[in-house]
Design an enzyme around this catalytic site. Structure first.
Site, PDB file in Angstrom:
ATOM      1  N   TYR A  24       4.424 -21.322 -46.264  1.00 13.04           N
ATOM      2  CA  TYR A  24       5.292 -19.981 -46.418  1.00 13.04           C
ATOM      3  C   TYR A  24       6.493 -20.006 -46.884  1.00 13.04           C
ATOM      4  CZ  TYR A  24       6.737 -15.482 -44.079  1.00 13.04           C
ATOM      5  OH  TYR A  24       7.230 -14.215 -43.851  1.00 13.04           O
ATOM      6  N   LYS A  31       7.475 -18.058 -50.377  1.00 14.38           N
ATOM      7  CA  LYS A  31       8.706 -17.142 -50.757  1.00 14.38           C
ATOM      8  C   LYS A  31       9.792 -17.569 -51.384  1.00 14.38           C
ATOM      9  CE  LYS A  31       6.795 -14.190 -47.545  1.00 14.38           C
ATOM     10  NZ  LYS A  31       6.380 -12.961 -48.158  1.00 14.38           N
TER      11      LYS A  31
HETATM   12  N1  LIG Z   1       7.913  -8.846 -39.995  1.00 15.55           N
HETATM   13  C1  LIG Z   1       9.114  -9.573 -40.500  1.00 15.55           C
HETATM   14  O1  LIG Z   1       9.999  -9.907 -39.673  1.00 15.55           O
HETATM   15  C2  LIG Z   1       8.862 -10.379 -41.737  1.00 15.55           C
HETATM   16  C3  LIG Z   1      10.096 -11.238 -42.017  1.00 15.55           C
HETATM   17  C4  LIG Z   1       9.955 -11.986 -43.460  1.00 15.55           C
HETATM   18  C5  LIG Z   1       9.236 -11.586 -44.033  1.00 15.55           C
HETATM   19  N2  LIG Z   1       8.103 -10.743 -43.744  1.00 15.55           N
HETATM   20  C6  LIG Z   1       7.134 -10.654 -44.999  1.00 15.55           C
HETATM   21  O2  LIG Z   1       6.881  -8.997 -45.106  1.00 15.55           O
HETATM   22  C7  LIG Z   1       5.574  -8.917 -45.353  1.00 15.55           C
HETATM   23  C8  LIG Z   1       4.952  -7.888 -44.401  1.00 15.55           C
HETATM   24  O3  LIG Z   1       4.698  -8.613 -43.050  1.00 15.55           O
HETATM   25  P1  LIG Z   1       4.281  -7.885 -41.726  1.00 15.55           P
HETATM   26  O4  LIG Z   1       5.278  -8.396 -40.661  1.00 15.55           O
HETATM   27  O5  LIG Z   1       4.234  -6.345 -41.989  1.00 15.55           O
HETATM   28  O6  LIG Z   1       3.115  -8.453 -41.698  1.00 15.55           O
HETATM   29  P2  LIG Z   1       1.416  -7.887 -40.943  1.00 15.55           P
HETATM   30  O7  LIG Z   1       0.880  -9.027 -40.605  1.00 15.55           O
HETATM   31  O8  LIG Z   1       1.744  -6.886 -40.039  1.00 15.55           O
HETATM   32  O9  LIG Z   1       0.849  -7.137 -42.216  1.00 15.55           O
HETATM   33  C9  LIG Z   1       0.487  -7.952 -43.486  1.00 15.55           C
HETATM   34  C10 LIG Z   1      -0.685  -7.081 -44.069  1.00 15.55           C
HETATM   35  O10 LIG Z   1      -1.182  -7.929 -45.211  1.00 15.55           O
HETATM   36  C11 LIG Z   1      -2.579  -7.687 -45.122  1.00 15.55           C
HETATM   37  N3  LIG Z   1      -3.228  -8.960 -46.170  1.00 15.55           N
HETATM   38  C12 LIG Z   1      -3.124 -10.016 -45.751  1.00 15.55           C
HETATM   39  N4  LIG Z   1      -3.623 -10.703 -46.924  1.00 15.55           N
HETATM   40  C13 LIG Z   1      -3.906  -9.952 -47.702  1.00 15.55           C
HETATM   41  C14 LIG Z   1      -4.793  -9.862 -49.178  1.00 15.55           C
HETATM   42  N5  LIG Z   1      -5.301 -11.262 -49.417  1.00 15.55           N
HETATM   43  N6  LIG Z   1      -4.838  -8.862 -49.553  1.00 15.55           N
HETATM   44  C15 LIG Z   1      -4.619  -7.693 -49.352  1.00 15.55           C
HETATM   45  N7  LIG Z   1      -3.869  -7.646 -48.098  1.00 15.55           N
HETATM   46  C16 LIG Z   1      -3.727  -8.497 -47.244  1.00 15.55           C
HETATM   47  C17 LIG Z   1      -3.050  -7.747 -43.852  1.00 15.55           C
HETATM   48  O11 LIG Z   1      -4.314  -7.363 -43.591  1.00 15.55           O
HETATM   49  C18 LIG Z   1      -1.851  -7.024 -43.092  1.00 15.55           C
HETATM   50  O12 LIG Z   1      -2.268  -5.598 -42.817  1.00 15.55           O
HETATM   51  C19 LIG Z   1       4.874 -10.282 -45.479  1.00 15.55           C
HETATM   52  O13 LIG Z   1       4.949 -10.648 -46.759  1.00 15.55           O
HETATM   53  C20 LIG Z   1       5.796 -11.249 -44.720  1.00 15.55           C
HETATM   54  O14 LIG Z   1       5.502 -12.492 -45.125  1.00 15.55           O
HETATM   55  C21 LIG Z   1       8.231 -10.246 -42.749  1.00 15.55           C
END
Ligand SMILES: NC(=O)c1ccc[n+]([C@@H]2O[C@H](COP(=O)([O-])OP(=O)(O)OC[C@H]3O[C@@H](n4cnc5c(N)ncnc54)[C@H](O)[C@@H]3O)[C@@H](O)[C@H]2O)c1
Length: 303
Positions: free
Chosen positions: A164, A168
């Site tokens: 990851y 990133k």
């Molecule tokens: N939540 C946090 O605090 C946090 C922190 C750092 C980074 N992020 C990043 O933010 C983004 C969103 O995270 P989140 O927390 O909302 O996660 P989440 O799991 O709630 O949502 C991610 C979504 O991506 C979809 N997905 C996964 N693989 C896919 C693919 N191949 N094609 C299309 N859709 C796909 C999933 O079905 C899901 O609905 C991610 O890139 C994550 O790495 C989140």
């Protein structure tokens, strides 16, 4: 509700849940027509279903907005292309893409299997490339557009998510490359490193002290997609938003340099390096050491 994105067409990947869903709803509420992409998978990327993308389209329509669903896997070239094609076919243009889709497969590096590395890098890094690639070809002709990638504070390094973290970090370099290569065509590129309560952040094995809601992140993304960000010349940047906190990350740059006369040898470097260029201490190493101590005491560590 505002009109920050009136008349714009925006595609959001991973828009079925969490941050992506909040971005899609906020973009629509601010006047954009939205392509809602989601492969509908579990946190580890398994078990796809088209229902989550469709349900967000219904939410947008119920609120009076316009949206179409694309339930494709954006880690494939065809999937990324279909996200952009859906915008152009349905609405005639694409003004912004927001690559939010992501998965996790946590494992210590020394135990990590190819099946844990490849899909994580493919979803995050390649999944940003496939959409940026397809969108930038259209935006170059339009001479306007905005590309947004999603990174993480974890790009600095991660104890148990090297896959990851590497993806990133790659997204930041991809975003900066897009900013450099597309500047002359009027296209901007930025990255967001969010911290927000979602099913993904619920998996973090520590207490997050600075965290907000997906809607906070959506506000930043709507701004970055808007004409205001364009007028303010915002490109090639990495922003963190975590509840009330908004921060910009430094551009990578050389910290210190020193020069030798003649050629370097390993021995000359060993003598010369400590008193000259030295090292740049890694703050996360100290934090990890603190967390290990807290874990040994049986406390839940803070991040
Ligand atoms: N939540 C946090 O605090 C946090 C922190 C750092 C980074 N992020 C990043 O933010 C983004 C969103 O995270 P989140 O927390 O909302 O996660 P989440 O799991 O709630 O949502 C991610 C979504 O991506 C979809 N997905 C996964 N693989 C896919 C693919 N191949 N094609 C299309 N859709 C796909 C999933 O079905 C899901 O609905 C991610 O890139 C994550 O790495 C989140």
């Amino acid at each position: 509700m505002g009109n920050f994105l009136a008349g714009k067409v925006v595609a959001v990947t991973g828009a079925g849940r969490g941050i992506g869903r909040a971005v899609a709803l906020a973009a629509a509420a601010d006047g954009a027509r939205v392509v809602v992409n989601d492969y509908g998978v579990a946190v580890d990327g398994a078990s796809p279903t088209s229902e989550v993308a469709e349900s967000v389209v219904k939410e947008i329509e119920a609120a009076g907005g316009e949206a179409v669903a694309v339930a494709d896997d954006i880690s494939t070239m065809a999937g990324g292309q279909r996200v952009v094609d859906a915008a152009v076919t349905s609405y005639g243009r694409i003004d912004g893409v927001v690559c939010v889709a992501g998965i996790l497969r946590e494992r210590m590096l020394f135990n990590m299997a190819e099946e844990e590395w490849d899909p994580v890098v493919a979803t995050h890094l390649k999944g940003t490339f496939t959409v940026f690639r397809a969108a930038s070809a259209v935006m170059r002709k339009q001479r306007a557009g905005t590309l947004i990638g999603f990174t993480s504070g974890n790009h600095q390094g991660s104890v148990s998510q090297a896959n990851y973290s590497a993806a990133k970090g790659g997204i930041i370099s991809l975003v900066r490359s897009a900013a450099l290569g597309l500047h002359k065509y009027g296209v901007s590129a930025n990255a967001v490193a969010p911290v927000a309560r979602t099913r993904m952040s619920a998996n973090v094995p520590m207490e997050l002290t600075e965290i907000g809601e997906p809607e906070d992140v959506a506000a930043l993304v709507v701004y970055l997609l808007s004409e205001r960000a364009k007028e303010q010349g915002v490109t090639g940047q990495v922003y963190t938003i975590a509840g009330p906190k908004l921060a910009v990350w430094a551009q990578p740059r050389e910290l210190r340099a020193a020069y030798t006369e003649g050629s370097w040898t390993p021995e000359r470097i060993a003598d010369f390096l400590p008193g000259t260029v030295g090292v740049d201490p890694m703050p996360l190493l100290e934090r990890v050491a603190g967390m290990e101590k807290a874990a040994a005491r049986g406390d839940r560590p803070n991040a």
